[in-house]
Design a protein around this motif. Structure first.
Motif, PDB file in Angstrom:
ATOM      1  N   VAL A 174      23.530  11.845  -2.471  1.00 18.38           N
ATOM      2  CA  VAL A 174      23.424  12.285  -3.857  1.00 18.38           C
ATOM      3  C   VAL A 174      22.460  11.355  -4.587  1.00 18.38           C
ATOM      4  O   VAL A 174      22.773  10.199  -4.838  1.00 18.38           O
ATOM      5  CB  VAL A 174      24.815  12.290  -4.535  1.00 18.38           C
ATOM      6  N   ALA A 175      21.299  11.887  -4.929  1.00 16.75           N
ATOM      7  CA  ALA A 175      20.245  11.060  -5.528  1.00 16.75           C
ATOM      8  C   ALA A 175      20.280  11.108  -7.043  1.00 16.75           C
ATOM      9  O   ALA A 175      19.276  11.336  -7.702  1.00 16.75           O
ATOM     10  CB  ALA A 175      18.885  11.509  -5.016  1.00 16.75           C
ATOM     11  N   ASN A 176      21.457  10.887  -7.608  1.00 12.52           N
ATOM     12  CA  ASN A 176      21.604  10.800  -9.057  1.00 12.52           C
ATOM     13  C   ASN A 176      22.702   9.781  -9.352  1.00 12.52           C
ATOM     14  O   ASN A 176      23.240   9.181  -8.420  1.00 12.52           O
ATOM     15  CB  ASN A 176      21.896  12.186  -9.662  1.00 12.52           C
ATOM     16  N   PRO A 177      23.054   9.570 -10.612  1.00 10.40           N
ATOM     17  CA  PRO A 177      24.060   8.536 -10.920  1.00 10.40           C
ATOM     18  C   PRO A 177      25.413   8.730 -10.230  1.00 10.40           C
ATOM     19  O   PRO A 177      26.121   7.751 -10.007  1.00 10.40           O
ATOM     20  CB  PRO A 177      24.188   8.623 -12.442  1.00 10.40           C
ATOM     21  N   ILE A 178      25.762   9.944  -9.855  1.00 11.85           N
ATOM     22  CA  ILE A 178      27.022  10.139  -9.128  1.00 11.85           C
ATOM     23  C   ILE A 178      26.965   9.421  -7.781  1.00 11.85           C
ATOM     24  O   ILE A 178      27.954   8.835  -7.335  1.00 11.85           O
ATOM     25  CB  ILE A 178      27.328  11.642  -8.972  1.00 11.85           C
ATOM     26  N   GLY A 179      25.810   9.445  -7.136  1.00 15.56           N
ATOM     27  CA  GLY A 179      25.635   8.688  -5.893  1.00 15.56           C
ATOM     28  C   GLY A 179      25.776   7.196  -6.121  1.00 15.56           C
ATOM     29  O   GLY A 179      26.344   6.483  -5.297  1.00 15.56           O
ATOM     30  N   GLY A 180      25.270   6.722  -7.241  1.00 16.72           N
ATOM     31  CA  GLY A 180      25.421   5.311  -7.581  1.00 16.72           C
ATOM     32  C   GLY A 180      26.867   4.930  -7.806  1.00 16.72           C
ATOM     33  O   GLY A 180      27.322   3.869  -7.375  1.00 16.72           O
ATOM     34  N   VAL A 181      27.602   5.817  -8.469  1.00 17.63           N
ATOM     35  CA  VAL A 181      29.029   5.559  -8.710  1.00 17.63           C
ATOM     36  C   VAL A 181      29.788   5.530  -7.384  1.00 17.63           C
ATOM     37  O   VAL A 181      30.715   4.738  -7.211  1.00 17.63           O
ATOM     38  CB  VAL A 181      29.623   6.623  -9.671  1.00 17.63           C
ATOM     39  N   ALA A 182      29.386   6.370  -6.428  1.00 14.76           N
ATOM     40  CA  ALA A 182      30.041   6.382  -5.114  1.00 14.76           C
ATOM     41  C   ALA A 182      29.830   5.062  -4.369  1.00 14.76           C
ATOM     42  O   ALA A 182      30.699   4.632  -3.611  1.00 14.76           O
ATOM     43  CB  ALA A 182      29.523   7.551  -4.282  1.00 14.76           C
ATOM     44  N   VAL A 183      28.694   4.417  -4.588  1.00 16.04           N
ATOM     45  CA  VAL A 183      28.387   3.161  -3.887  1.00 16.04           C
ATOM     46  C   VAL A 183      29.100   1.968  -4.525  1.00 16.04           C
ATOM     47  O   VAL A 183      29.365   0.968  -3.853  1.00 16.04           O
ATOM     48  CB  VAL A 183      26.860   2.942  -3.840  1.00 16.04           C
ATOM     49  N   LEU A 184      29.455   2.052  -5.798  1.00 14.37           N
ATOM     50  CA  LEU A 184      30.058   0.903  -6.486  1.00 14.37           C
ATOM     51  C   LEU A 184      31.334   0.380  -5.815  1.00 14.37           C
ATOM     52  O   LEU A 184      31.474  -0.839  -5.645  1.00 14.37           O
ATOM     53  CB  LEU A 184      30.299   1.233  -7.955  1.00 14.37           C
ATOM     54  N   PRO A 185      32.305   1.254  -5.411  1.00 17.17           N
ATOM     55  CA  PRO A 185      33.483   0.696  -4.726  1.00 17.17           C
ATOM     56  C   PRO A 185      33.138   0.012  -3.411  1.00 17.17           C
ATOM     57  O   PRO A 185      33.795  -0.957  -3.019  1.00 17.17           O
ATOM     58  CB  PRO A 185      34.375   1.915  -4.479  1.00 17.17           C
ATOM     59  N   VAL A 186      32.098   0.486  -2.739  1.00 17.44           N
ATOM     60  CA  VAL A 186      31.660  -0.158  -1.496  1.00 17.44           C
ATOM     61  C   VAL A 186      31.133  -1.558  -1.805  1.00 17.44           C
ATOM     62  O   VAL A 186      31.458  -2.523  -1.110  1.00 17.44           O
ATOM     63  CB  VAL A 186      30.589   0.698  -0.780  1.00 17.44           C
ATOM     64  N   ILE A 187      30.340  -1.675  -2.862  1.00 11.59           N
ATOM     65  CA  ILE A 187      29.812  -2.987  -3.267  1.00 11.59           C
ATOM     66  C   ILE A 187      30.956  -3.946  -3.602  1.00 11.59           C
ATOM     67  O   ILE A 187      30.973  -5.097  -3.157  1.00 11.59           O
ATOM     68  CB  ILE A 187      28.861  -2.852  -4.474  1.00 11.59           C
ATOM     69  N   VAL A 188      31.920  -3.463  -4.359  1.00  9.92           N
ATOM     70  CA  VAL A 188      33.054  -4.319  -4.752  1.00  9.92           C
ATOM     71  C   VAL A 188      33.846  -4.760  -3.528  1.00  9.92           C
ATOM     72  O   VAL A 188      34.180  -5.945  -3.377  1.00  9.92           O
ATOM     73  CB  VAL A 188      33.957  -3.579  -5.770  1.00  9.92           C
ATOM     74  N   PHE A 189      34.149  -3.827  -2.629  1.00 10.54           N
ATOM     75  CA  PHE A 189      34.957  -4.149  -1.452  1.00 10.54           C
ATOM     76  C   PHE A 189      34.220  -5.124  -0.530  1.00 10.54           C
ATOM     77  O   PHE A 189      34.787  -6.137  -0.098  1.00 10.54           O
ATOM     78  CB  PHE A 189      35.329  -2.870  -0.691  1.00 10.54           C
ATOM     79  N   ILE A 190      32.954  -4.841  -0.236  1.00  7.71           N
ATOM     80  CA  ILE A 190      32.174  -5.717   0.640  1.00  7.71           C
ATOM     81  C   ILE A 190      31.973  -7.089  -0.018  1.00  7.71           C
ATOM     82  O   ILE A 190      32.054  -8.123   0.645  1.00  7.71           O
ATOM     83  CB  ILE A 190      30.815  -5.072   0.992  1.00  7.71           C
ATOM     84  N   GLY A 191      31.744  -7.099  -1.324  1.00  3.53           N
ATOM     85  CA  GLY A 191      31.602  -8.366  -2.043  1.00  3.53           C
ATOM     86  C   GLY A 191      32.878  -9.188  -2.005  1.00  3.53           C
ATOM     87  O   GLY A 191      32.843 -10.416  -1.829  1.00  3.53           O
ATOM     88  N   TRP A 192      33.996  -8.508  -2.176  1.00  2.00           N
ATOM     89  CA  TRP A 192      35.305  -9.181  -2.117  1.00  2.00           C
ATOM     90  C   TRP A 192      35.525  -9.812  -0.741  1.00  2.00           C
ATOM     91  O   TRP A 192      35.886 -10.985  -0.635  1.00  2.00           O
ATOM     92  CB  TRP A 192      36.392  -8.165  -2.455  1.00  2.00           C
ATOM     93  N   LEU A 193      35.287  -9.042   0.310  1.00  2.00           N
ATOM     94  CA  LEU A 193      35.460  -9.577   1.661  1.00  2.00           C
ATOM     95  C   LEU A 193      34.464 -10.701   1.944  1.00  2.00           C
ATOM     96  O   LEU A 193      34.812 -11.696   2.593  1.00  2.00           O
ATOM     97  CB  LEU A 193      35.299  -8.467   2.701  1.00  2.00           C
ATOM     98  N   ALA A 194      33.233 -10.556   1.461  1.00  2.00           N
ATOM     99  CA  ALA A 194      32.232 -11.607   1.667  1.00  2.00           C
ATOM    100  C   ALA A 194      32.654 -12.896   0.971  1.00  2.00           C
ATOM    101  O   ALA A 194      32.522 -13.991   1.540  1.00  2.00           O
ATOM    102  CB  ALA A 194      30.869 -11.143   1.151  1.00  2.00           C
TER     103      ALA A 194
END
Length: 114
Positions: A61-81
């Motif tokens: 999804v090449a719009n802000p909805i795609g960006g919102v979908a990636v945010l939980p991944v960033i948070v989870f990976i950042g937390w584990l890192a």
């Protein structure tokens, strides 16, 4: 009789960083319950499957909805890192920085920052 399918916690590993103070100690203490829940209560495949689905949505999804979908991944990976950082070698640290940089850039492109 119901069968108990819970996985036991791994033996011989410390969850908390020895001598940690301040923010690290607080984050590690607050992370103990969710980390234990993920390890003992959630099927082993569930967290990676959810993260892959969200990441694929971010790619597709090449719009802000795609960006919102990636945010939980960033948070989870950042937390584990953050939690694993003290025990990593330079290669592991570089890999986590590269992964988080890639995810942030992916989200930024979806939000139209680039």
């Amino acid at each position: 009789m119901a069968r108990d399918n819970k996985r036991p916690l791994p033996l011989g590993e410390q969850f908390f960083t020895p001598g940690a103070t301040g923010v690290r100690k607080a984050v590690e203490q607050r992370s103990a319950v969710p980390m234990t829940f993920l390890f003992t209560q959630v099927p082993r495949w569930a967290a990676p499957a959810v993260l892959v689905i969200l990441l694929l949505a971010g790619f597709a999804v090449a719009n802000p909805i795609g960006g919102v979908a990636v945010l939980p991944v960033i948070v989870f990976i950042g937390w584990l890192a953050y939690l694993s950082w003290p025990s990593l070698g330079i290669g592991g640290k570089l890999l986590r920085v590269a992964m988080l940089t890639f995810l942030v850039l992916l989200a930024a492109t979806r939000f139209g920052a680039f």
